[in-house]
Design a protein around this motif. Structure first.
Motif, short mmCIF file in Angstrom:
data_model
loop_
_atom_site.label_atom_id
_atom_site.label_comp_id
_atom_site.label_asym_id
_atom_site.label_seq_id
_atom_site.Cartn_x
_atom_site.Cartn_y
_atom_site.Cartn_z
N LEU A 108 -4.56 0.95 10.79
CA LEU A 108 -4.59 1.27 9.35
C LEU A 108 -6.01 1.56 8.88
O LEU A 108 -6.23 2.45 8.06
N PRO A 148 -6.57 -3.90 4.75
CA PRO A 148 -6.45 -4.05 6.21
C PRO A 148 -7.67 -4.68 6.85
O PRO A 148 -7.55 -5.48 7.78
N ILE A 182 0.87 -1.17 0.00
CA ILE A 182 0.00 0.00 0.00
C ILE A 182 0.90 1.22 0.00
O ILE A 182 1.72 1.37 0.89
N ARG A 184 3.73 -0.12 7.32
CA ARG A 184 2.87 -0.60 8.41
C ARG A 184 2.12 -1.87 7.98
O ARG A 184 1.98 -2.81 8.76
N PHE A 185 1.65 -1.87 6.73
CA PHE A 185 0.91 -3.03 6.24
C PHE A 185 1.81 -4.26 6.18
O PHE A 185 1.42 -5.35 6.62
N ASP A 221 -6.74 5.10 9.93
CA ASP A 221 -6.03 6.14 9.18
C ASP A 221 -6.36 6.14 7.70
O ASP A 221 -6.32 7.19 7.05
N TYR A 222 -6.66 4.95 7.14
CA TYR A 222 -6.93 4.83 5.71
C TYR A 222 -8.20 3.99 5.50
O TYR A 222 -8.14 2.86 5.00
N LYS A 225 3.59 7.46 9.38
CA LYS A 225 2.31 7.26 8.70
C LYS A 225 2.45 6.41 7.43
O LYS A 225 1.47 6.21 6.72
N ASP A 226 3.65 5.91 7.16
CA ASP A 226 3.89 5.14 5.93
C ASP A 226 3.01 3.89 5.92
O ASP A 226 3.25 2.92 6.63
N ALA A 227 1.96 3.92 5.09
CA ALA A 227 0.98 2.83 5.09
C ALA A 227 1.57 1.52 4.60
O ALA A 227 1.24 0.45 5.12
N GLN A 228 2.44 1.58 3.59
CA GLN A 228 2.99 0.34 3.05
C GLN A 228 3.85 -0.40 4.07
O GLN A 228 3.75 -1.61 4.25
N THR A 250 2.07 7.38 0.83
CA THR A 250 2.90 8.41 1.42
C THR A 250 2.95 9.63 0.51
O THR A 250 3.21 9.51 -0.67
#
Length: 335
Positions: A83, A93, A12, A60-61, A86-87, A55-58, A15
Motif C-alpha cells: 500500500l 499504512p 481508505i 486491502r487496508f 501504490d499510495y 487496486k482497491d485501497a480500502q 478507487t
C-alpha cells in the motif's frame, strides 16, 4: 508481545471509476463482518472484491488490519508495504507498518515508517505519539547498554528508571490497556468513508503517555526550514486530495497571481482545474529551502499525475511569514 502503538483503523477510498453505491455496499458488508468478529468471513468478502478490483485501497487496508488481529504479521506487513508503494501519499499504512515492526522489536524500522507517515501528513497526531513511544523504547535500550558498559553510571541508571516507568516494562514497550470504553483511535482521511472501530469487548490498542525523553532527541527539534517544507508538502497534499479550500488557504492574500488576474478570478480558475478531475497526484522531490528573515524560497522537482496527464517540472515557491504562518506569495515554473 501486545502492540504498544496505536493502529490506524480508517477506511481508505481511492478507487477511481467505481459506482459509489457498489463501493459503499462492499465496504459496508466487509465492515459489518469485521465488527461482528467474523474475521474469516470478512477476509473472504474482501478477497472476492479484490479479485475484481485488485487496486482497491480500502479493501486491502482492512485486510491488513484483520491479518494483524489474526497475528498473521508477515502477511499484514506485505499488505501495508504494498500500500505504501501504490499510495505513498497515505500515512496510515506507514503507521500500521510501524505497529507491526515495533511488536517484533524492530524499533529502528518502526521509527523510519513513522517518520514517513509524518512526512506524508505532518498533522497526523497518532504517528507523532507512536514515534514518541518508539523513541522511548530506543532510549531504554541505549541506557541499558550504557549500564552494561559502565554499571556505575548513575546518570544513565536514573534515565533508564525514568524510561522504565514511562513504558512500563523493558521488553515490549508500553503495557497494553484494554477497555471497551477506549477503542483504538480512528484515523480519518478527508472526503472518505470511515470503517467503525472494533466492537465492544475486543482488545484495543493502548493509549500511550507522551515520552518526555523524546523531546531531548535531536530528531525532535524542528528547524524553520522543516516548518517551511512541511507547509509545502501539506500544500501538495491538499492539491492531491482536491481539497480546494485548504489548498487555496496556503496562498497569501497578496499572492502574485499570473497575468495580473484578480485574486477571485485566479482562485475560481484553480478550483475549476482541480475539482472533479478524477484522481490527482502531486509529489515534490529534491527540495531546497532557503530563508531570509520573513521570506523563504523553496525550489523542487514537481511530479504531477492525473487521469489524463503526467508531467515533471521544476517549481519555485516564495513564501512569506504572516501572523506566524508561512504562506505562498509567488509561484514560478521552470528552472
Amino acid at each position: 508481545m501486545r502492540y504498544s502503538l496505536k493502529t490506524a483503523v480508517a477506511a481508505i477510498a481511492l478507487t477511481v471509476g467505481l459506482s459509489p453505491i457498489a463501493y459503499a455496499d462492499d465496504a459496508s458488508d466487509a465492515s459489518k463482518l469485521y465488527k461482528a468478529g467474523q474475521l474469516n468471513e470478512a477476509i473472504k468478502k474482501i478477497d472476492s472484491v479484490l479479485a475484481q478490483r485488485p487496486k482497491d485501497a480500502q479493501m486491502r487496508f482492512l485486510k491488513g488490519i484483520i491479518l494483524t488481529e489474526q497475528n498473521k504479521q508477515a502477511e499484514a506487513i506485505t499488505i501495508f508495504t504494498k500500500l505504501t508503494d501504490d499510495y505513498p501519499e497515505l500515512p496510515e499504512p506507514y503507521n500500521n507498518l510501524a505497529v507491526l515492526y515495533a511488536s517484533n522489536g524492530q524499533f529502528l524500522k518502526a521509527s523510519a515508517a513513522l517518520e514517513m507517515a509524518i512526512r506524508t501528513n505532518p498533522t497526523y497526531g497518532t504517528a507523532h505519539e507512536n514515534l514518541g513511544d518508539v523513541y522511548a523504547k530506543l532510549a531504554s535500550q541505549s541506557y541499558d547498554k550504557a549500564l552494561q558498559l559502565d554499571s556505575g553510571n548513575s546518570t544513565a541508571k536514573l534515565k533508564l528508571n525514568l524510561v522504565k516507568n514511562l513504558i512500563g516494562n523493558t521488553t515490549g514497550g508500553v503495557n497494553p490497556k484494554t477497555s471497551a470504553a477506549n477503542p483504538a483511535p480512528i484515523a480519518t482521511i478527508p472526503n472518505t468513508p470511515t470503517i467503525a472501530a472494533p466492537p465492544p469487548n475486543r482488545a484495543t490498542e493502548p493509549k500511550a503517555t507522551p515520552a518526555p525523553v523524546a523531546q531531548n532527541k535531536p530528531a525532535a527539534v524542528t528547524s524553520e526550514k522543516d516548518v517551511v517544507l512541511d507547509v509545502v508538502e501539506a500544500w501538495a497534499k491538499a492539491w492531491s486530495s482536491q481539497n480546494v479550500s485548504k489548498y487555496l488557504g496556503y496562498y497569501a492574500k497578496d499572492f502574485q497571481t499570473p497575468n495580473k488576474q484578480s485574486r477571485s478570478a485566479w482562485a475560481e480558475d484553480r478550483r475549476s482545474r482541480i475539482e472533479g478531475k478524477g484522481k490527482i497526484g502531486v509529489r515534490i522531490d529534491d527540495p531546497n529551502v532557503s530563508i531570509d528573515g520573513n521570506s523563504a524560497t523553496v525550489k523542487f522537482k514537481q511530479y504531477y499525475t492525473s487521469d489524463r496527464l503526467s508531467s515533471t517540472s521544476r517549481k519555485t515557491l516564495v513564501l512569506t511569514k504572516q501572523d506566524g504562518k508561512w504562506l505562498i506569495k509567488q509561484e514560478r515554473s521552470g528552472s
